[in-house]
Structure formats: C-alpha cells, structure tokens
Scaffold this motif. Structure first.
Motif, PDB file in Angstrom:
ATOM      1  N   TYR A   1       0.860  -1.194   0.000  1.00  0.00           N
ATOM      2  CA  TYR A   1       0.000   0.000   0.000  1.00  0.00           C
ATOM      3  C   TYR A   1       0.887   1.231   0.000  1.00  0.00           C
ATOM      4  O   TYR A   1       1.993   1.233   0.567  1.00  0.00           O
ATOM      5  N   GLU A   2       0.328   2.335  -0.638  1.00  0.00           N
ATOM      6  CA  GLU A   2       1.164   3.514  -0.861  1.00  0.00           C
ATOM      7  C   GLU A   2       1.030   4.580   0.205  1.00  0.00           C
ATOM      8  O   GLU A   2       1.747   5.578   0.173  1.00  0.00           O
ATOM      9  N   ASN A   3       0.098   4.405   1.146  1.00  0.00           N
ATOM     10  CA  ASN A   3       0.017   5.375   2.233  1.00  0.00           C
ATOM     11  C   ASN A   3      -0.556   4.722   3.487  1.00  0.00           C
ATOM     12  O   ASN A   3      -1.126   3.617   3.445  1.00  0.00           O
ATOM     13  N   GLY A   4      -0.460   5.433   4.576  1.00  0.00           N
ATOM     14  CA  GLY A   4      -0.865   4.872   5.859  1.00  0.00           C
ATOM     15  C   GLY A   4      -2.354   4.634   5.976  1.00  0.00           C
ATOM     16  O   GLY A   4      -2.798   3.674   6.630  1.00  0.00           O
ATOM     17  N   ARG A   5      -3.166   5.517   5.289  1.00  0.00           N
ATOM     18  CA  ARG A   5      -4.614   5.346   5.393  1.00  0.00           C
ATOM     19  C   ARG A   5      -5.057   4.045   4.737  1.00  0.00           C
ATOM     20  O   ARG A   5      -5.839   3.282   5.316  1.00  0.00           O
ATOM     21  N   GLU A   6      -4.575   3.779   3.513  1.00  0.00           N
ATOM     22  CA  GLU A   6      -4.927   2.526   2.845  1.00  0.00           C
ATOM     23  C   GLU A   6      -4.427   1.325   3.661  1.00  0.00           C
ATOM     24  O   GLU A   6      -5.113   0.306   3.786  1.00  0.00           O
ATOM     25  N   ALA A   7      -3.225   1.476   4.181  1.00  0.00           N
ATOM     26  CA  ALA A   7      -2.659   0.368   4.957  1.00  0.00           C
ATOM     27  C   ALA A   7      -3.507   0.086   6.195  1.00  0.00           C
ATOM     28  O   ALA A   7      -3.738  -1.092   6.552  1.00  0.00           O
ATOM     29  N   TRP A   8      -3.972   1.143   6.891  1.00  0.00           N
ATOM     30  CA  TRP A   8      -4.777   0.921   8.114  1.00  0.00           C
ATOM     31  C   TRP A   8      -6.082   0.192   7.798  1.00  0.00           C
ATOM     32  O   TRP A   8      -6.502  -0.698   8.537  1.00  0.00           O
TER      33      TRP A   8
ATOM     34  N   LEU B   1       0.693   5.491  11.739  1.00  0.00           N
ATOM     35  CA  LEU B   1       0.220   4.116  11.525  1.00  0.00           C
ATOM     36  C   LEU B   1       0.712   3.184  12.641  1.00  0.00           C
ATOM     37  O   LEU B   1      -0.046   2.360  13.165  1.00  0.00           O
ATOM     38  N   ALA B   2       1.979   3.351  13.039  1.00  0.00           N
ATOM     39  CA  ALA B   2       2.522   2.530  14.120  1.00  0.00           C
ATOM     40  C   ALA B   2       1.775   2.775  15.425  1.00  0.00           C
ATOM     41  O   ALA B   2       1.568   1.864  16.236  1.00  0.00           O
ATOM     42  N   ARG B   3       1.386   4.075  15.660  1.00  0.00           N
ATOM     43  CA  ARG B   3       0.638   4.380  16.886  1.00  0.00           C
ATOM     44  C   ARG B   3      -0.699   3.662  16.896  1.00  0.00           C
ATOM     45  O   ARG B   3      -1.103   3.081  17.919  1.00  0.00           O
ATOM     46  N   LEU B   4      -1.417   3.671  15.773  1.00  0.00           N
ATOM     47  CA  LEU B   4      -2.708   2.985  15.689  1.00  0.00           C
ATOM     48  C   LEU B   4      -2.548   1.474  15.897  1.00  0.00           C
ATOM     49  O   LEU B   4      -3.338   0.836  16.591  1.00  0.00           O
ATOM     50  N   VAL B   5      -1.513   0.905  15.262  1.00  0.00           N
ATOM     51  CA  VAL B   5      -1.272  -0.530  15.405  1.00  0.00           C
ATOM     52  C   VAL B   5      -0.942  -0.872  16.855  1.00  0.00           C
ATOM     53  O   VAL B   5      -1.456  -1.849  17.430  1.00  0.00           O
ATOM     54  N   SER B   6      -0.068  -0.078  17.497  1.00  0.00           N
ATOM     55  CA  SER B   6       0.328  -0.354  18.880  1.00  0.00           C
ATOM     56  C   SER B   6      -0.858  -0.268  19.831  1.00  0.00           C
ATOM     57  O   SER B   6      -0.958  -1.032  20.796  1.00  0.00           O
ATOM     58  N   THR B   7      -1.789   0.685  19.534  1.00  0.00           N
ATOM     59  CA  THR B   7      -2.945   0.860  20.416  1.00  0.00           C
ATOM     60  C   THR B   7      -3.983  -0.238  20.223  1.00  0.00           C
ATOM     61  O   THR B   7      -4.536  -0.759  21.198  1.00  0.00           O
ATOM     62  N   ASN B   8      -4.238  -0.630  18.978  1.00  0.00           N
ATOM     63  CA  ASN B   8      -5.339  -1.546  18.695  1.00  0.00           C
ATOM     64  C   ASN B   8      -4.902  -3.003  18.512  1.00  0.00           C
ATOM     65  O   ASN B   8      -5.666  -3.916  18.830  1.00  0.00           O
ATOM     66  N   TYR B   9      -3.699  -3.205  17.995  1.00  0.00           N
ATOM     67  CA  TYR B   9      -3.222  -4.573  17.746  1.00  0.00           C
ATOM     68  C   TYR B   9      -1.780  -4.690  18.246  1.00  0.00           C
ATOM     69  O   TYR B   9      -0.840  -4.790  17.448  1.00  0.00           O
ATOM     70  N   PRO B  10      -1.592  -4.704  19.548  1.00  0.00           N
ATOM     71  CA  PRO B  10      -0.215  -4.672  20.074  1.00  0.00           C
ATOM     72  C   PRO B  10       0.601  -5.916  19.730  1.00  0.00           C
ATOM     73  O   PRO B  10       1.826  -5.894  19.857  1.00  0.00           O
ATOM     74  N   TYR B  11      -0.059  -6.996  19.287  1.00  0.00           N
ATOM     75  CA  TYR B  11       0.684  -8.213  18.960  1.00  0.00           C
ATOM     76  C   TYR B  11       1.326  -8.137  17.578  1.00  0.00           C
ATOM     77  O   TYR B  11       2.190  -8.945  17.243  1.00  0.00           O
ATOM     78  N   MET B  12       0.926  -7.164  16.729  1.00  0.00           N
ATOM     79  CA  MET B  12       1.512  -7.031  15.390  1.00  0.00           C
ATOM     80  C   MET B  12       2.909  -6.414  15.470  1.00  0.00           C
ATOM     81  O   MET B  12       3.152  -5.523  16.285  1.00  0.00           O
ATOM     82  N   LYS B  13       3.812  -6.929  14.638  1.00  0.00           N
ATOM     83  CA  LYS B  13       5.189  -6.433  14.616  1.00  0.00           C
ATOM     84  C   LYS B  13       5.338  -5.401  13.491  1.00  0.00           C
ATOM     85  O   LYS B  13       4.971  -5.669  12.344  1.00  0.00           O
ATOM     86  N   VAL B  14       5.905  -4.222  13.828  1.00  0.00           N
ATOM     87  CA  VAL B  14       6.080  -3.129  12.858  1.00  0.00           C
ATOM     88  C   VAL B  14       7.568  -2.820  12.709  1.00  0.00           C
ATOM     89  O   VAL B  14       8.271  -2.678  13.731  1.00  0.00           O
ATOM     90  N   VAL B  15       8.030  -2.740  11.438  1.00  0.00           N
ATOM     91  CA  VAL B  15       9.396  -2.335  11.124  1.00  0.00           C
ATOM     92  C   VAL B  15       9.317  -1.043  10.303  1.00  0.00           C
ATOM     93  O   VAL B  15       8.589  -0.988   9.305  1.00  0.00           O
TER      94      VAL B  15
END
Length: 545
Positions: free
Chosen positions: A34-41, A66-80
C-alpha cells in the motif's frame, strides 16, 4: 506461515520488496502492498497481518501515526520502520510506539532477508511461549473445580482470614457468604444391596458422584449454598443467605431431609447428614464444621439414614442415663466360659440398649470394658478369634483396631455377638479336644489295668483328673458305652484271646482278666458271647481242625 504487508509511497520500493524476496521461503505470506498509511490501516483492520514493513514519510498518514494505531489496537503485530531520515527524534518515537525495528534506507535484499528471518525466529519463539501459556490456562481452567473444592475444604476445616476469603471468592466467582451461615456434612452409611455389586473403586466413585449430583441439584434451589467434596469422601455444604438463625436451620434441615430421602428412594442406599451450629462470619466456619462432624458422630447411637442436628443432640432435656451395670462385663465373661449362648446375646442386647442414650465417650468406655473382659477369657483359654470377615486373627488386634470402623452402635452390637459366638465355639472346640484326649488317656489306662480286680471309676477319674459325673457323661459320649460296659468288653476280649492261645484253666483266665470269682466270670462270658468259656474254646478248636 505469517501474514505480512508493505507500506511505502514509492512504487519502486514496493515492487522491489515484492518481487526480489521469496517471502514464502522465509515463512511469510505477502498479503498486500500500500502507498500510504490510510490505505494500509484499512487493510490492517481487514487482513489482521502479523508483520508490517512501513516507510515513515507518506501522504495522508505517515508511518509513525500508523505505528501508533497498530500499537494501540493490535499490540501483537510487529512493525518495522524504513526511513531515509537519520534523525534521533524519529528513533525515539519509534521506541515509544514499540516498533520492532528502525531501519535506514537504502536497504539491500540480503538485509531484508536477514530481517525477515530474525523476525520469524522471534515470532516463532513468542508463539511457542503463548501456546505454553494457553495450555497452562486450559489446564488451570480444567482444574478450577478441584481447586475450588480444596479452597472450600481449607476454609471450612482450617479457617482463613477475611482478606484471603474475599480474594479467593472473587477468583473462583463464588457469591459472597451472607451470615448467619452453617456447615452440614453428609456421609454415605453404606451401599446397601449394591455393596455386593461393587467390583472396584470406579463403581464406588460412580455411586458417590450420584449422591453428589442429588445434593448439587437440591442445593441449587437454595441460593447462597456452596457444596464441595472432601478428601475423606464426605460431602460438605455451606448454607447461608437466611434472615436469622431460625430460618437458616429450617432451610438446612429441609435441604438435608430432601437429600436423604432422594438418595434412599432412587439410589437404594442411605446417607446420614450432620448439621452444625450457626456462625456469624465466614472466618468462624471451622467451628460450625466441627459441630457438624460431632452431630454426624451421633449416628453411632441414633443409627443410619438420619438427619442429625448438633442443637438437637446437645440440647436434649432428657435426664442422663445411668452408667451400665459395672458387673455386666464379668457376667458376660462368665456366660461365655460356661457356653450360655442365649444369656450372652441377651446381655449384649441390654448393654447396647443402655448405651444408646448415654454420652458418646461412655459408649466407647464400656465397649472397651466388654472387649477387655472377652480378651481375658480368650487369653486365659489360649484362644484366637475369627473376625466377622472370616479372617483368622487373635482377639487383641481384632478388637483394638476394628472397633473404630463401625458407624453405629447396632453394628457394634452385632459385631460383639459375632465375637462371642466365635469365642464360645472356640471354647467348645477346645473342650471337645481336651475331653477326647482325656477319654483316650482313660481307655489307655483301662487297657493297661483291666486285670486289676479293684479297678474302679474313681481310680480312672483320679488318673485323668476329672469328676466322676462329668467323666461318666463324657465317656459315654465318646465311646458309646459306660465305664463298666467298656471295661467288661475289654476283659471279655482279653479272655477270648487267652482261651484260644493258651491252655490255662478257666479260673486262671478269670483271674488274669480281673475276675476273682470264676463262676461270675463264666456268667459274664456267656452273657456277652452266648456260650460258656468251655464251649467257646471247644467250638473254636473244632473250627480250627
């Protein structure tokens, strides 16, 4: 296989990562780019990926948001995070957002592969750890009923402090106890007619569970009742939620009577239930439990298949029963020694009747007195007893160990009667053997002294140390003849032998077999053989020729 996505506004980066990396070889499935954070979310919420590789600088929503949203809602997902900006503040934000890695562009395919392998190893280890925790949680969930029972058993029998009680009640999801409350305890008397059908411990456990099931269904109709099994195979219930003690006792007795009735009706065996004192807090439950167990102990006197309240047992206004006659144990021992079976059974019945209304310690005291009297008889006569189960055992270990296994005074009464019967049978058998031995000694003495003209019954009794009356009776029972009949027969048989084997004169033979008067000898000989001594000798001589 883990699910991964790529987020970067540069298509060349996305195409390079997608086409130059064999994602499956590294344990990943590339679910999209995906080309931006909104589509990715939006994709993240739909696909729930395990691994996200994202650029920082992107339109509409950057990588850190995007990392903040992932950490808040899906803390088990790994972000690089991939970035071309080598700035410390980005790294700080990434750490705060629990980003797994912060990688500077440009990055080679080899570095991406190493990154994937490292991430997969970490995710595998985490998955294994979580699976172990899941298994432990499953085991804990399966063990919760048993843990709850052990907690309630400890609460009731040992006692706990208020903080621990509240904490454990909350942990096990138990409703809070509303005082006043009390403890009741149920114990299976025996399995009745099913006793002979039980092959192993599984059958017995099934029947115990059936009782528990009846108790559980009955208790479920009474809010505020906690039911559990003890390690001693008893059922205990904590009953509360009543307005006052009177209502509490009514509820407890009603529940107990219903359980007793249903077990007897549907399971065809019986239980006895003891109900303890009411207490004003959960910390005082051990006192109620002790009184409930004391009430259950009264089954020994009151019998099986009862609901026994400690208030009824201790609050009786009946006058104290007199202590059983101290002379009864001596009379029972005398009856056993003399073989008076009916008298012994009657005495045991009378003692048991007296003990039913006596205090419990008095019961055991006088039972022990009776057992010691029987022990004295057995030891005096050198006897052993056979237990009701049929196993031979000396009376001493039998009485002193098995007396406590009986649940009712009626069982003790029957057991004592069995012991007395066994003891009397042993005495009779001993006496019979002794009598047979003495009669054998007497017949041997007759064989040795038949030629003595003065041999008398008194001489014989003096030799075997028996009274003439008892000896005469015993001799007749053992030989079928009186002393005179037996002695005469022996002398005649000896005379026959002398008549055939010697040429002695008739008066000489008479003298040798104990008769000084030859005429009297001839009369007795003819009476027993049908002929005179002369005729007997001549007839035998002719038959020999």
């Amino acid at each position: 296989m883990y699910k991964a996505i790529i987020v970067d506004d540069e298509s060349i980066v996305r195409d390079g990562l997608r086409n130059t990396i064999a994602w499956n070889d590294h344990g990943f499935e590339l679910a999209g780019d995906y080309e931006n954070g909104r589509e990715a979310w939006e994709a993240i919420e739909r696909l729930k990926p395990d691994f996200i590789i994202s650029d920082i600088s992107m339109p509409f929503m950057d990588g850190l948001e995007l990392a903040r949203l992932v950490s808040t809602n899906y803390p088990y997902m790994k972000v690089v995070i991939l970035t071309g900006y080598d700035q410390f503040e980005y790294a700080q934000q990434a750490i705060r957002l629990k980003v797994r890695d912060f990688v500077l562009k440009p990055i080679t395919a080899r570095e991406i592969r190493e990154l994937l392998d490292k991430a997969r190893a970490e995710m595998d280890e985490e998955a294994k750890r979580l699976e172990d925790l899941g298994r432990l949680r499953s085991q804990l969930h399966q063990s919760l009923p048993l843990l709850k029972e052990r907690f309630l058993e400890r609460l009731v029998l040992l006692g706990l402090g208020k903080p621990e009680i509240e904490e454990r009640f909350a942990y096990f999801g138990l409703p809070p106890l509303e005082p006043p409350c009390l403890v009741m305890v149920a114990d299976i008397d025996d399995f009745g007619e099913k006793e002979t059908l039980i092959d192993d411990g599984h059958d017995a456990e099934f029947l115990r569970f059936a009782v528990f099931n009846i108790f559980e269904e009955t208790a479920s109709q009474r809010p505020g009742t906690l039911l559990f099994r003890t390690r001693e195979e008893k059922l205990m219930a904590i009953v509360g939620g009543a307005a006052d003690e009177s209502e509490l006792y009514d509820a407890a007795f009603g529940m107990a009577e219903e359980v007793r009735h249903l077990v007897e009706k549907y399971l065809r065996f019986t239980v006895t239930i003891g109900i303890g004192h009411a207490v004003s807090s959960a910390e005082q439950l051990p006192a109620s439990a002790r009184s409930a167990l004391s009430a259950l102990d009264y089954r020994f006197q009151q019998g099986k298949n009862k609901v026994l309240g400690i208030t009824d047992m201790e609050g009786s206004s009946a006058p104290a029963s007199p202590v059983p006659n101290r002379d009864w144990d001596r009379r029972l021992a005398a009856a056993v020694r003399t073989g008076a079976a009916d008298e012994a059974r009657e005495l045991i019945g009378r003692i048991a009747g007296e003990l039913r209304s006596a205090p419990l310690p008095v019961c055991f005291l006088h039972i022990q007195r009776i057992l010691l009297a029987l022990l004295d008889v057995a030891q005096e006569l050198g006897l052993g007893l056979e237990s009701p189960a049929g196993e031979a055992a000396p009376i001493q270990p039998l009485c002193l160990t098995e007396v406590y296994r009986f649940k009712t005074l009626g069982e003790i009464e029957d057991w004592l009667k069995d012991i007395v019967a066994s003891l009397m049978a042993g005495i009779a058998d001993n006496r019979s053997r002794f009598t047979r031995l003495q009669i054998a000694r007497a017949t041997d003495y007759i064989e040795e002294h038949y030629a003595d003209e003065k041999l008398s019954l008194r001489d014989l009794c003096r030799h075997v140390l028996m009274s003439t009356s008892y000896f005469s009776l015993a001799f007749k029972q053992c030989t079928g003849e009186t002393f005179v009949e037996y002695l005469t027969r022996v002398r005649i048989e000896k005379a026959k032998a002398l008549l055939l084997a010697t040429s002695l004169k008739f008066y000489e033979i008479a003298s040798r077999v104990g008769y000084a008067d030859p005429n009297y000898f001839s009369i007795l000989f003819k009476k027993h053989t049908g002929m005179t001594p002369r005729d007997f000798r001549e007839r035998q001589a002719k038959e020999s020729v």
